[in-house]
Design an enzyme around this catalytic site. Structure first.
Site, mmCIF file in Angstrom:
data_model
loop_
_atom_site.group_PDB
_atom_site.id
_atom_site.type_symbol
_atom_site.label_atom_id
_atom_site.label_comp_id
_atom_site.label_asym_id
_atom_site.label_seq_id
_atom_site.Cartn_x
_atom_site.Cartn_y
_atom_site.Cartn_z
ATOM 1 C CB SER A 164 -0.944 -0.050 1.206
ATOM 2 O OG SER A 164 -1.886 0.988 1.164
ATOM 3 C CG ASP A 372 6.288 24.844 0.476
ATOM 4 O OD1 ASP A 372 5.381 24.213 1.048
ATOM 5 O OD2 ASP A 372 7.205 25.431 1.083
ATOM 6 C CG HIS A 425 -5.616 -1.964 -0.156
ATOM 7 N ND1 HIS A 425 -4.892 -1.403 -1.192
ATOM 8 C CD2 HIS A 425 -5.072 -1.462 0.983
ATOM 9 C CE1 HIS A 425 -3.973 -0.596 -0.704
ATOM 10 N NE2 HIS A 425 -4.048 -0.616 0.618
#
Length: 447
Positions: A164, A372, A425
């Site tokens: 994951s 940023d 998953h």
């Protein structure tokens, strides 16, 4: 190319100690503590943190033989997930221990590494200073820790298994320090290399909606139960044992069960426990509320909620992407006629309703607004990759989208994919031995 490498050229002079060794049930462990720079690329490295890792090997090898085995570094899911604590070798670890020593990393901020919780984070100053500190706990810093540790251990290029979010970290590793890698295995973790977080949630909301439909086709009686619970919570205050109110939107978080094959059916058993008769009429049972508390509280892992969307941040603000994208999917609204259950998305109201997250609200707002963020991947270097790599891609994964995963796979030179609909998953937890064996065979086939 990205502007700079996340890995500095600093020699491996960091402190390292082994605190304890143990042997039980066929496995051998050693507890490693590493002192690493908080900021690996800083010109001055006065501030350091601790990163913990537990070494696992099989007693099928003598201690002397195990010490000569190559390393396999495991990168856990998350963000904010500590390394697995195991009491015997099973699943993928049983398969890996035949050929490797396993280094189970507590990623910075988790487990026995220097921890991140609201109590300790308060030592950093105000919300702005806390948010700045947390910028050093993303995949780029985790990879820099790993490479620093590899040099301290005196290892040559090592093998990496990323599950994951750990797979996201593995892609960062391939981008900025491929010289430290012998081979890379990824399970359910091919991150998009570019674009905003919005495209991730546009894809995963569709996947979660489809998974809801599939679940309710298996258990049609649960469609009515989910709606009934949500409407009950609109009308009647119900409180978890920890004291906070269970709202309809927090209840929807039980959709975390939908992310796996191995546990999806347990959702049915949870929902059937919901109501109990009382002198004031039907209310939610204490048994149900206690089970739900463990699913909706982030007290045990606040870092997950705080950093979750930042794992997609590159050069622009995430700005509560899941919350904004939700507007396109009204069926997930708690007041929908038949509300759907949600996945792993994080919303700003988490930091109002979860007592463990309330103190972190301002920090989360700071991180959501941050513009940023440094690049986490180097597409040009990945396009010329020479490290053998293989990834399990799950077609119905509701957390890491199949189409976005294949887009990434096509952009990494030499990355082999095993596409399957047999797992979700949590595949590595369901059949870790088989999945590890398949991927390991793929990277070693041409050697």
């Amino acid at each position: 190319m990205a502007e700079s490498s996340v890995i500095g050229e600093r020699p491996s002079e960091g402190r390292h100690r082994i605190q304890a060794r143990h042997e039980f049930r066929g496995l051998r462990t050693a507890e490693h503590y590493f002192t690493v720079p908080l900021v690996h690329q800083a010109e001055e490295t006065e501030e350091t943190i601790t990163v913990f890792a537990r070494e696992y090997s099989s007693t099928d090898h003598s201690a002397e033989e195990a010490a000569r085995l190559p390393w396999l570094l495991f990168l856990q899911g998350g963000p904010g997930g500590r390394g697995n604590r195991v009491t015997s070798l099973s699943g993928w670890m049983k398969a890996a221990a035949k050929d490797f020593r396993i280094l189970m990393l507590d990623q910075r901020g988790t487990g026995l590494s220097t921890p991140i919780e609201q109590q300790s984070l308060a030592l950093r100053g105000d919300a702005v200073e806390q948010a700045e500190y947390l910028t050093h706990f993303r995949a780029d810093s985790i990879v820099a820790d790993a490479e620093f540790i590899r040099r301290i251990l005196g290892s040559g290029p090592w093998s990496v298994l990323g599950q994951s979010f750990g797979g996201f970290c593995a892609l960062t590793y391939l981008s900025f320090a491929p010289e430290g890698l012998r081979e890379v295995l990824i399970t359910g973790g091919l991150a998009p290399l570019h674009g905003s977080a919005d495209r991730v949630y546009q894809a995963t909301f569709r996947r979660v909606a489809s998974r809801n439909a599939e679940y309710f086709s298996w258990y049609p009686e649960d469609r009515e139960r989910v709606t009934r619970i949500a409407r009950h919570l609109d009308r009647y205050p119900e409180f978890l044992a920890s004291g906070e109110r269970l709202t309809p939107e927090r209840f929807q978080m039980v959709g975390s069960f939908l992310g796996g094959n191995a546990r999806v059916d347990a959702l049915h058993y949870l929902l059937e426990d919901a109501f109990i008769g009382t002198p004031s009429g039907e209310r939610l049972s204490e048994s149900f509320l206690e089970q739900v508390r463990g699913l909706v509280s982030r007290a045990g892992n606040p870092l997950y909620a705080v950093l979750h969307e930042s794992i997609y941040g590159q050069r622009e603000a995430t700005n509560w992407a899941a919350w904004r994208v939700l507007e396109d999917y009204p069926e997930f609204r708690p007041d929908a006629e038949e509300p759907l259950l949600t996945g792993e998305m994080v919303y700003p109201w988490y930091f109002e309703q979860d007592p463990a997250l309330v103190p972190l609200r301002e920090v989360a707002e700071q991180l959501a607004a941050r513009k940023d963020w440094k690049p986490l991947y180097d597409p040009i270097r990945l396009a010329s990759n020479t490290v053998p790599a293989a990834a399990a891609v799950y077609k119905d994964d509701i957390y890491v989208d199949y189409d976005l995963s294949l887009e990434t796979a096509s952009a990494v030179r030499g990355l082999q994919t095993w596409v399957t609909s047999d797992y979700h998953h949590d595949g590595i937890g369901e059949d870790g031995e088989g999945i590890f064996g398949r991927l390991f065979g793929m990277v070693r086939a041409n050697r």
